[in-house]
Write a protein that holds these residues in place. Structure first.
Motif, PDB file in Angstrom:
ATOM      1  N   TRP A  30      41.745-122.883  13.201  1.00  0.00           N
ATOM      2  CA  TRP A  30      40.956-123.787  12.272  1.00  0.00           C
ATOM      3  C   TRP A  30      41.995-124.905  11.562  1.00  0.00           C
ATOM      4  N   ASP A  31      42.827-124.082  10.851  1.00  0.00           N
ATOM      5  CA  ASP A  31      43.732-125.154   9.945  1.00  0.00           C
ATOM      6  C   ASP A  31      45.241-125.542  10.470  1.00  0.00           C
ATOM      7  N   ASN A  32      45.185-125.163  11.755  1.00  0.00           N
ATOM      8  CA  ASN A  32      46.609-125.435  12.273  1.00  0.00           C
ATOM      9  C   ASN A  32      46.770-126.789  12.820  1.00  0.00           C
ATOM     10  N   GLY A  33      47.682-127.565  12.277  1.00  0.00           N
ATOM     11  CA  GLY A  33      47.959-129.109  12.774  1.00  0.00           C
ATOM     12  C   GLY A  33      49.074-129.296  13.423  1.00  0.00           C
ATOM     13  N   LEU A  35      51.572-129.820  16.595  1.00  0.00           N
ATOM     14  CA  LEU A  35      51.644-130.776  17.584  1.00  0.00           C
ATOM     15  C   LEU A  35      52.366-130.366  18.835  1.00  0.00           C
ATOM     16  N   GLY A  38      55.111-132.187  20.800  1.00  0.00           N
ATOM     17  CA  GLY A  38      55.204-133.229  20.032  1.00  0.00           C
ATOM     18  C   GLY A  38      54.066-134.335  19.781  1.00  0.00           C
ATOM     19  N   PHE A  39      52.960-134.106  20.408  1.00  0.00           N
ATOM     20  CA  PHE A  39      52.044-135.127  20.504  1.00  0.00           C
ATOM     21  C   PHE A  39      50.362-134.395  20.657  1.00  0.00           C
ATOM     22  N   PRO A  41      47.719-132.247  19.505  1.00  0.00           N
ATOM     23  CA  PRO A  41      47.161-131.448  18.462  1.00  0.00           C
ATOM     24  C   PRO A  41      46.719-129.982  18.956  1.00  0.00           C
ATOM     25  N   LEU A  44      43.244-129.274  20.045  1.00  0.00           N
ATOM     26  CA  LEU A  44      42.600-130.160  21.052  1.00  0.00           C
ATOM     27  C   LEU A  44      43.124-129.927  22.413  1.00  0.00           C
TER      28      LEU A  44
ATOM     29  N   VAL B  70      39.994-134.322  15.467  1.00  0.00           N
ATOM     30  CA  VAL B  70      39.919-133.806  16.876  1.00  0.00           C
ATOM     31  C   VAL B  70      38.819-132.703  17.112  1.00  0.00           C
ATOM     32  N   SER B 271      51.553-139.728  17.307  1.00  0.00           N
ATOM     33  CA  SER B 271      51.235-138.600  16.516  1.00  0.00           C
ATOM     34  C   SER B 271      51.795-138.153  15.380  1.00  0.00           C
ATOM     35  N   GLU B 276      47.229-135.479   8.515  1.00  0.00           N
ATOM     36  CA  GLU B 276      47.061-133.982   8.994  1.00  0.00           C
ATOM     37  C   GLU B 276      45.560-133.641   8.992  1.00  0.00           C
ATOM     38  N   LEU B 279      43.977-133.606  12.420  1.00  0.00           N
ATOM     39  CA  LEU B 279      44.411-132.838  13.477  1.00  0.00           C
ATOM     40  C   LEU B 279      43.848-131.127  13.388  1.00  0.00           C
ATOM     41  N   THR B 280      43.181-131.122  12.093  1.00  0.00           N
ATOM     42  CA  THR B 280      42.786-129.659  11.863  1.00  0.00           C
ATOM     43  C   THR B 280      41.199-129.868  11.707  1.00  0.00           C
ATOM     44  N   ARG B 281      40.513-128.475  11.324  1.00  0.00           N
ATOM     45  CA  ARG B 281      39.106-128.800  11.335  1.00  0.00           C
ATOM     46  C   ARG B 281      38.645-127.995   9.821  1.00  0.00           C
ATOM     47  N   THR B 282      39.685-128.029   8.971  1.00  0.00           N
ATOM     48  CA  THR B 282      39.515-127.670   7.505  1.00  0.00           C
ATOM     49  C   THR B 282      38.217-127.934   7.019  1.00  0.00           C
ATOM     50  N   LEU B 338      41.945-138.694  21.357  1.00  0.00           N
ATOM     51  CA  LEU B 338      43.184-138.984  21.015  1.00  0.00           C
ATOM     52  C   LEU B 338      43.193-140.612  20.477  1.00  0.00           C
TER      53      LEU B 338
END
Lengths: 96, 552
Positions: A30-33, A35, A38-39, A41, A44, B70, B271, B276, B279-282, B338
């Motif tokens: 959930w809160d993991n960003g 990559l 390296g590109f 997410p 995703l 995302v 990217s 940030e 990239l997350t769903r907080t 993306l």
């Protein structure tokens, strides 16, 4: 139009569908960003993998859980089409 | 102007395809509406996929990823890969089989037959058409926005004045009411094709090829357009990646080295610039995310998809769409999401008017990062996605009007085949005019409008599911289900200020904690409860009906 007798594999297939539904709710990312590579997410990438998993599961479903009566239907429709080519348009059933 | 020429050539090609398929059209309404049940696996896959992937998929997903990050992919793309194929498998194939056996052409014919009630058709007809209108609206609005977006000039400030540089059309080319927004030309069409004209042209082209080609032409056009938008979608992704990646690497490597760094390094560099939170769903509640999964069930009740299912040559034709649909969704959605999150980076400056209207984030990126020639092709790809849904919806509303109203109440022998097709066309034109008129008002976010439309169909999903798998469903249970579904939809739609509140949720407070859910969850719960309770309290269906649908 009866359902086919279920093979053990068909239970596996429906179990996989259920598993996909459960895995879809990925609270762990959930809160993991991060990559990945390296590109990409991680959230995703994970859900893209769910899509691939769905494709594989549905392949197995068509292989092992496909209703058998449909093969008879296909045959019957093919024969009907050969026998009544062009003449089926006004043969709609009565509607209540 | 180059983009405009390419778009014009593309639209002409589509018309040509419609004309060509017209030459193969048999003069029966069955061929016009169901392509004489002749569609094989590949064409079925492409036409079903093209139909379900509308403006929502390309324009909407990019815009929503720009706004929300995302999370959009998990909310609708991966869940659709599971649920859509489930519906094709459990609903589509069986309905196809019954459709062939009992000669159905529309959902309403099936429901009339299954619940033994003529009036259920009268209740369902306005609801199905009413729910298709916002779906059509998505396509009409988005097509106008896309064409206007890529043909606009550049808005700059000069000597304290806002001016439009390099417009496709100079100010005064069109009447002022078409060109001017609240603050004039630079706030209106900005030198591009005015949105109302662009939407009108798209409606006209789709209407023409649907009229010429019927379902066969629509299936071919869908397949052609699906190939076009999938290929050009991937090309768009790489073009945008290369341009943004070059910008990202230039400070470190210099422009020349950045250009030749390779797509892999370029994508990695972009990217790193994405905030940030995208990239997350907080920022999204877990329960809201979970309840989003009910939205894709809408495909089980889409009347245009029902019609596509009936075009299949055989049950085996469904296997390829069932398997490939999730993979195709991934191919289209991952690049779009993306691109949407990349647009939030500091590598490209998104002007405030674009930020305020996420529908045009993708056309803005295409226009600014691709050359005019490539930009024209990419725009054609976006339009292909939009039109490949509009055509099926146009054809479907014509079919349900003629089959469920005109022929059903007028009598089967009363009208000739030609008259039936003509009436279908006139009804389609009437609905398109209403939709077009609605599109001229203040635009909503494509994604938001799409979710509301799909939620309405999802709320009706329990009905089709019970009709196929629950023997105890009664006529009154079916009525209760439909009324509860549409009643709760209208109530919640009004509560959301007619979709103006894009983040509207139905919140429950339990033990001091607030839980957010998507409106669709309340709708589905209402329709299921109403259907089950009323069915159990009323007389079961007769044995003759049950033996037709549940022989065991």
């Amino acid at each position: 139009m009866s359902s086919a007798r279920r093979s053990p594999m068909s239970f596996v297939v429906w179990g996989l569908v259920l598993l996909l539904v459960v895995l879809h709710q990925d609270n762990w990312f959930w809160d993991n960003g991060t990559l990945v590579f390296g590109f990409m997410p991680v959230a995703l990438l994970y859900h893209a993998c769910i899509s691939i998993g769905a494709g594989i599961t549905w392949f197995l479903a068509t292989r092992f859980a496909w209703p058998e009566y449909l093969a008879d239907d296909d045959l019957a429709h093919a024969e009907a089409a050969r026998g009544t080519q062009g003449g089926t348009d006004n043969q709609r059933g009565t509607v209540a | 102007m180059t983009q405009l020429i390419i778009i014009a050539v593309y639209l002409s090609l589509l018309l040509g395809l419609g004309l060509f398929s017209n030459r193969l059209l048999k003069s029966t309404s069955s061929d016009y509406m169901l392509a004489s049940h002749s569609i094989g696996p590949f064409l079925l896959l492409m036409s079903i996929f093209g139909t379900t992937m509308t403006a929502f998929a390309l324009v909407g997903s990019t815009g929503e990823a720009f706004k929300e990050g995302v999370v959009v992919y998990g909310m609708l793309a991966s869940s659709s890969g599971i649920i859509h194929s489930l519906c094709f498998f459990l609903i589509g194939v069986k309905l196809w089989s019954w459709g062939r056996k009992y000669h159905y052409r529309t959902q309403i014919q099936f429901f009339r037959d299954r619940v033994q009630s003529d009036k259920i058709g009268l209740l369902l007809f306005p609801i199905l058409v009413g729910l298709i209108v916002p779906y059509l609206l998505i396509g009409v609005m988005a097509s106008g926005g896309v064409i206007n977006g890529v043909t606009q000039g550049r808005v700059v400030k000069e000597d304290g004045r806002v001016v439009v540089k390099n417009p496709t059309f100079e100010e005064g080319t069109f009447p002022a009411w078409l060109e001017h927004g609240e603050k004039g030309f630079a706030d209106g069409s900005k030198g591009g094709v005015p949105r109302p004209i662009a939407s009108l042209v798209i409606c006209g082209v789709v209407l023409l090829y649907v009229f010429f080609g019927g379902m066969r032409g629509t299936a071919w056009a869908n397949a052609f357009q699906t190939v076009v938008f999938m290929i050009l979608g991937v090309v768009t992704f790489f073009v945008i990646a290369t341009k943004l990646g070059t910008t990202a690497l230039t400070p470190e490597l210099g422009e020349e080295a950045a250009q030749s760094a390779g797509v892999w390094h370029q994508i990695q560099a972009i990217s790193e610039h994405v905030p940030e939170e995208k990239l997350t769903r907080t920022h999204v509640s877990k329960l809201k995310f979970f309840t989003y999964m009910l939205v894709p069930f809408s495909v089980g009740m889409f009347p245009h998809l029902f019609q596509h299912w009936l075009t299949a040559k055989s049950a085996n034709s469904f296997k390829l769409p069932v398997i490939a649909h999730p993979i195709f969704i991934m191919i289209v959605w991952v690049p779009c999401v993306l691109v949407g999150v990349w647009a939030t980076s500091d590598l490209i400056s998104i002007p405030p008017p674009i930020k305020a209207n996420p529908n045009i984030v993708l056309p803005f990126m295409v226009k600014n990062l691709a050359g005019p020639l490539l930009g024209g092709f990419l725009t054609a790809g976006i339009l292909a996605a939009i039109m490949s849904s509009l055509d099926s919806q146009f054809l479907c509303i014509g079919t349900i009007f003629t089959e469920d109203v005109v022929v059903h109440y007028g009598g089967k022998g009363r009208f000739s085949e030609k008259q039936v097709v003509t009436m279908a066309r006139l009804f389609i034109v009437a609905v398109v005019i209403i939709t077009y008129a609605l599109s001229l008002y203040e635009p909503r976010r494509v994604f938001t409008l799409g979710v509301w439309c799909f939620s309405g169909f999802s709320a009706l999903f329990p009905l089709i599911c019970a009709a196929m798998y629950w023997r105890r469903l009664t006529k009154w249970g079916a009525y209760a289900c439909v009324l509860a579904a549409i009643g709760s939809w209208i109530y919640l739609f009004v509560q959301s200020d007619f979709a103006r509140n894009a983040s509207y949720t139905v919140d429950f407070t339990i033990g001091g904690a607030t839980y957010q859910t998507m409106p669709v969850a309340s709708m589905v719960l209402s329709s299921v409860l109403a259907m089950v309770i009323v069915s159990l309290l009323t007389r079961p269906p007769d044995d003759a009906t049950l033996s037709r649908f549940f022989p065991d």
